[in-house]
Design a protein around this motif. Structure first.
Motif, PDB file in Angstrom:
ATOM      1  N   LEU A   1      31.755 -68.024 -13.071  1.00 46.34           N
ATOM      2  CA  LEU A   1      32.242 -69.007 -12.093  1.00 46.34           C
ATOM      3  C   LEU A   1      33.700 -68.744 -11.804  1.00 46.34           C
ATOM      4  O   LEU A   1      34.509 -68.463 -12.717  1.00 46.34           O
ATOM      5  N   THR A   2      34.045 -68.884 -10.575  1.00 46.29           N
ATOM      6  CA  THR A   2      35.441 -68.751 -10.204  1.00 46.29           C
ATOM      7  C   THR A   2      36.185 -70.041 -10.508  1.00 46.29           C
ATOM      8  O   THR A   2      35.590 -71.097 -10.782  1.00 46.29           O
ATOM      9  N   LEU A   3      37.489 -69.972 -10.459  1.00 43.97           N
ATOM     10  CA  LEU A   3      38.315 -71.150 -10.722  1.00 43.97           C
ATOM     11  C   LEU A   3      38.049 -72.256  -9.707  1.00 43.97           C
ATOM     12  O   LEU A   3      38.002 -73.436 -10.043  1.00 43.97           O
ATOM     13  N   VAL A   4      37.836 -71.865  -8.468  1.00 45.13           N
ATOM     14  CA  VAL A   4      37.568 -72.859  -7.420  1.00 45.13           C
ATOM     15  C   VAL A   4      36.262 -73.593  -7.693  1.00 45.13           C
ATOM     16  O   VAL A   4      36.161 -74.814  -7.550  1.00 45.13           O
ATOM     17  N   GLU A   5      35.249 -72.831  -8.093  1.00 48.17           N
ATOM     18  CA  GLU A   5      33.961 -73.462  -8.404  1.00 48.17           C
ATOM     19  C   GLU A   5      34.078 -74.428  -9.585  1.00 48.17           C
ATOM     20  O   GLU A   5      33.477 -75.510  -9.596  1.00 48.17           O
ATOM     21  N   ILE A   6      34.844 -74.056 -10.592  1.00 50.80           N
ATOM     22  CA  ILE A   6      35.049 -74.936 -11.752  1.00 50.80           C
ATOM     23  C   ILE A   6      35.753 -76.227 -11.336  1.00 50.80           C
ATOM     24  O   ILE A   6      35.379 -77.329 -11.737  1.00 50.80           O
ATOM     25  N   LEU A   7      36.782 -76.088 -10.492  1.00 50.56           N
ATOM     26  CA  LEU A   7      37.499 -77.284 -10.037  1.00 50.56           C
ATOM     27  C   LEU A   7      36.591 -78.199  -9.220  1.00 50.56           C
ATOM     28  O   LEU A   7      36.637 -79.432  -9.344  1.00 50.56           O
ATOM     29  N   ILE A   8      35.754 -77.595  -8.358  1.00 54.26           N
ATOM     30  CA  ILE A   8      34.834 -78.406  -7.551  1.00 54.26           C
ATOM     31  C   ILE A   8      33.844 -79.152  -8.445  1.00 54.26           C
ATOM     32  O   ILE A   8      33.578 -80.345  -8.249  1.00 54.26           O
ATOM     33  N   SER A   9      33.323 -78.464  -9.446  1.00 49.92           N
ATOM     34  CA  SER A   9      32.380 -79.114 -10.352  1.00 49.92           C
ATOM     35  C   SER A   9      33.041 -80.246 -11.130  1.00 49.92           C
ATOM     36  O   SER A   9      32.431 -81.300 -11.385  1.00 49.92           O
ATOM     37  N   LEU A  10      34.302 -80.060 -11.532  1.00 52.39           N
ATOM     38  CA  LEU A  10      35.023 -81.120 -12.239  1.00 52.39           C
ATOM     39  C   LEU A  10      35.226 -82.347 -11.352  1.00 52.39           C
ATOM     40  O   LEU A  10      35.074 -83.492 -11.781  1.00 52.39           O
ATOM     41  N   VAL A  11      35.575 -82.091 -10.078  1.00 53.25           N
ATOM     42  CA  VAL A  11      35.764 -83.210  -9.156  1.00 53.25           C
ATOM     43  C   VAL A  11      34.462 -83.969  -8.947  1.00 53.25           C
ATOM     44  O   VAL A  11      34.426 -85.203  -8.982  1.00 53.25           O
ATOM     45  N   VAL A  12      33.372 -83.245  -8.715  1.00 51.84           N
ATOM     46  CA  VAL A  12      32.064 -83.895  -8.514  1.00 51.84           C
ATOM     47  C   VAL A  12      31.649 -84.676  -9.757  1.00 51.84           C
ATOM     48  O   VAL A  12      31.172 -85.818  -9.680  1.00 51.84           O
ATOM     49  N   SER A  13      31.834 -84.070 -10.938  1.00 53.48           N
ATOM     50  CA  SER A  13      31.480 -84.769 -12.184  1.00 53.48           C
ATOM     51  C   SER A  13      32.312 -86.031 -12.366  1.00 53.48           C
ATOM     52  O   SER A  13      31.802 -87.073 -12.789  1.00 53.48           O
ATOM     53  N   SER A  14      33.607 -85.941 -12.059  1.00 55.57           N
ATOM     54  CA  SER A  14      34.479 -87.116 -12.186  1.00 55.57           C
ATOM     55  C   SER A  14      34.041 -88.228 -11.244  1.00 55.57           C
ATOM     56  O   SER A  14      34.023 -89.405 -11.618  1.00 55.57           O
ATOM     57  N   MET A  15      33.672 -87.851 -10.024  1.00 54.01           N
ATOM     58  CA  MET A  15      33.210 -88.863  -9.079  1.00 54.01           C
ATOM     59  C   MET A  15      31.920 -89.524  -9.558  1.00 54.01           C
ATOM     60  O   MET A  15      31.742 -90.747  -9.453  1.00 54.01           O
ATOM     61  N   MET A  16      31.009 -88.736 -10.108  1.00 54.43           N
ATOM     62  CA  MET A  16      29.752 -89.296 -10.623  1.00 54.43           C
ATOM     63  C   MET A  16      30.012 -90.222 -11.803  1.00 54.43           C
ATOM     64  O   MET A  16      29.432 -91.309 -11.905  1.00 54.43           O
ATOM     65  N   MET A  17      30.908 -89.797 -12.715  1.00 54.75           N
ATOM     66  CA  MET A  17      31.227 -90.649 -13.871  1.00 54.75           C
ATOM     67  C   MET A  17      31.916 -91.933 -13.429  1.00 54.75           C
ATOM     68  O   MET A  17      31.650 -93.011 -13.976  1.00 54.75           O
ATOM     69  N   ALA A  18      32.796 -91.826 -12.437  1.00 54.07           N
ATOM     70  CA  ALA A  18      33.468 -93.035 -11.934  1.00 54.07           C
ATOM     71  C   ALA A  18      32.464 -93.991 -11.308  1.00 54.07           C
ATOM     72  O   ALA A  18      32.535 -95.212 -11.496  1.00 54.07           O
ATOM     73  N   ALA A  19      31.517 -93.436 -10.543  1.00 57.28           N
ATOM     74  CA  ALA A  19      30.498 -94.286  -9.931  1.00 57.28           C
ATOM     75  C   ALA A  19      29.629 -94.949 -10.991  1.00 57.28           C
ATOM     76  O   ALA A  19      29.285 -96.138 -10.893  1.00 57.28           O
ATOM     77  N   MET A  20      29.260 -94.177 -12.026  1.00 61.41           N
ATOM     78  CA  MET A  20      28.440 -94.731 -13.108  1.00 61.41           C
ATOM     79  C   MET A  20      29.200 -95.827 -13.852  1.00 61.41           C
ATOM     80  O   MET A  20      28.642 -96.867 -14.195  1.00 61.41           O
ATOM     81  N   TYR A  21      30.496 -95.605 -14.120  1.00 64.43           N
ATOM     82  CA  TYR A  21      31.293 -96.604 -14.830  1.00 64.43           C
ATOM     83  C   TYR A  21      31.447 -97.875 -13.997  1.00 64.43           C
ATOM     84  O   TYR A  21      31.347 -98.986 -14.521  1.00 64.43           O
ATOM     85  N   THR A  22      31.671 -97.690 -12.686  1.00 65.77           N
ATOM     86  CA  THR A  22      31.797 -98.864 -11.814  1.00 65.77           C
ATOM     87  C   THR A  22      30.503 -99.667 -11.800  1.00 65.77           C
ATOM     88  O   THR A  22      30.513-100.900 -11.880  1.00 65.77           O
TER      89      THR A  22
END
Length: 322
Positions: free
Chosen positions: A12-33
């Motif tokens: 995985l490239t660095l860009v792909e890793i950053l995108i996956s982190l952002v998506v995961s963070s958004m999913m976790m934030a939605a789940m927590y909310t």
């Protein structure tokens, strides 16, 4: 061979890793909310259910005792040499402490109360706030019968429901922490026994409590905490409020003591913890409904819920018998 093998390794490239982190963070934030909303909603439902349960339990106690008000036991012809009906004295008392009236209601918390210290004497309850309107007190008198007690087979009890101010202490500024009210219950008994089984039944007696040897009596038994207000309204046979208020301390009030045909119970509880997310804003103040007297508006985060019940008396008569 080794170089070709390295070229076939995928990553995985660095860009792909950053995108996956952002998506995961958004999913976790939605789940927590979502979890926070569900958990908050569940807590509110639990708090409201607890208030409803507290109201129901206290109302059931009051309904049972109010329906017993004025009850007289009739034994009839018997082989025990007991009177056919109660011989207990019903004095024409001019004070609430001495009264034998089936129901006596005192409006407001700052009223005289029976304190069991060997003899009855007067004391005053103080309010958390002088502007508070909580709470009414009700005295209920009814008879009973104990066949196994030859010295006094006919019994009479007076139960009293009343409120006392409660709090969790004071803060550094001397302000009360979590001020509220709690409902208590006391029970005393009318003592009019004969000296032995061959004596005649006496003509006089007195109210006694637990300290005077009454095994069935108790004093200041906590029934429910976190009470906002409790109101009792005595009604006549036409469903109208009895005025002047039934009261043994006045002539006009005594004339209405045996005209009570039903009692409106208006009860309000408060949640133990904060219920709303924020305090009420101007123009959206929270009110306690269901009471005949004016209720103040609230801005705090507590939930308040009211119950209004009408209880019909069964044993109070006014036909010149009392």
């Amino acid at each position: 061979m080794k170089k070709k093998f390295i070229k076939n390794i995928l990553g995985l490239t660095l860009v792909e890793i950053l995108i996956s982190l952002v998506v995961s963070s958004m999913m976790m934030a939605a789940m927590y909310t979502t979890y926070s909303i569900v958990n908050s909603t569940y807590g509110q439902v639990v708090n409201k259910a607890q208030i409803s349960r507290n109201s129901r339990d206290l109302v059931e106690l009051l309904i049972r005792d109010i329906r017993m008000a004025g009850f007289k036991y009739y034994l009839g012809t018997n082989s025990l040499n007991y009177p056919e009906e109660t011989y207990l004295q019903i004095p024409d008392a001019s004070s609430i402490e001495d009264s034998h009236a089936p129901i006596v209601i005192q409006e407001g918390l700052d009223h005289e109360s029976f304190v069991e210290t060997g003899t009855a004497h007067v004391t005053k309850n103080t309010k958390n706030n002088p502007l508070d309107i909580c709470c009414d007190k009700i005295h209920i008198v009814f008879d009973d019968f104990d066949q196994t007690n030859p010295l006094q087979p006919y019994k009479r009890y007076k139960t009293t429901y009343y409120a006392r101010p409660m709090d969790d202490g004071t803060d550094a500024q001397g302000e009360l922490i979590n001020p509220r009210y709690a409902i208590y219950k006391s029970k005393i008994s009318w003592s009019q026994p004969r000296g032995n089984e061959t004596d005649s039944f006496p003509a006089t007696g007195e109210w006694i409590g637990q300290l005077q040897g009454c095994q069935e009596c108790y004093h200041e038994q906590l029934i429910r905490d976190y009470v906002e207000d409790i109101e009792f309204i005595a009604l006549d046979r036409n469903g109208k409020r009895l005025l002047p208020f039934p009261d043994p301390t006045t002539v006009a009030g005594r004339n209405n003591l045996y005209k009570i045909r039903s009692v409106d119970i208006k009860l309000s509880f408060r949640s133990e913890k904060d219920f709303f997310r924020r305090e009420a804003r101007d123009g959206q103040l929270r009110k306690v409904l269901g009471f005949s007297r004016t209720k103040e508006d609230y801005t705090d985060r507590y939930l308040r819920d009211s119950v209004v019940v009408t209880v019909y008396t069964r044993n109070i008569v006014d036909e010149g018998l009392f």
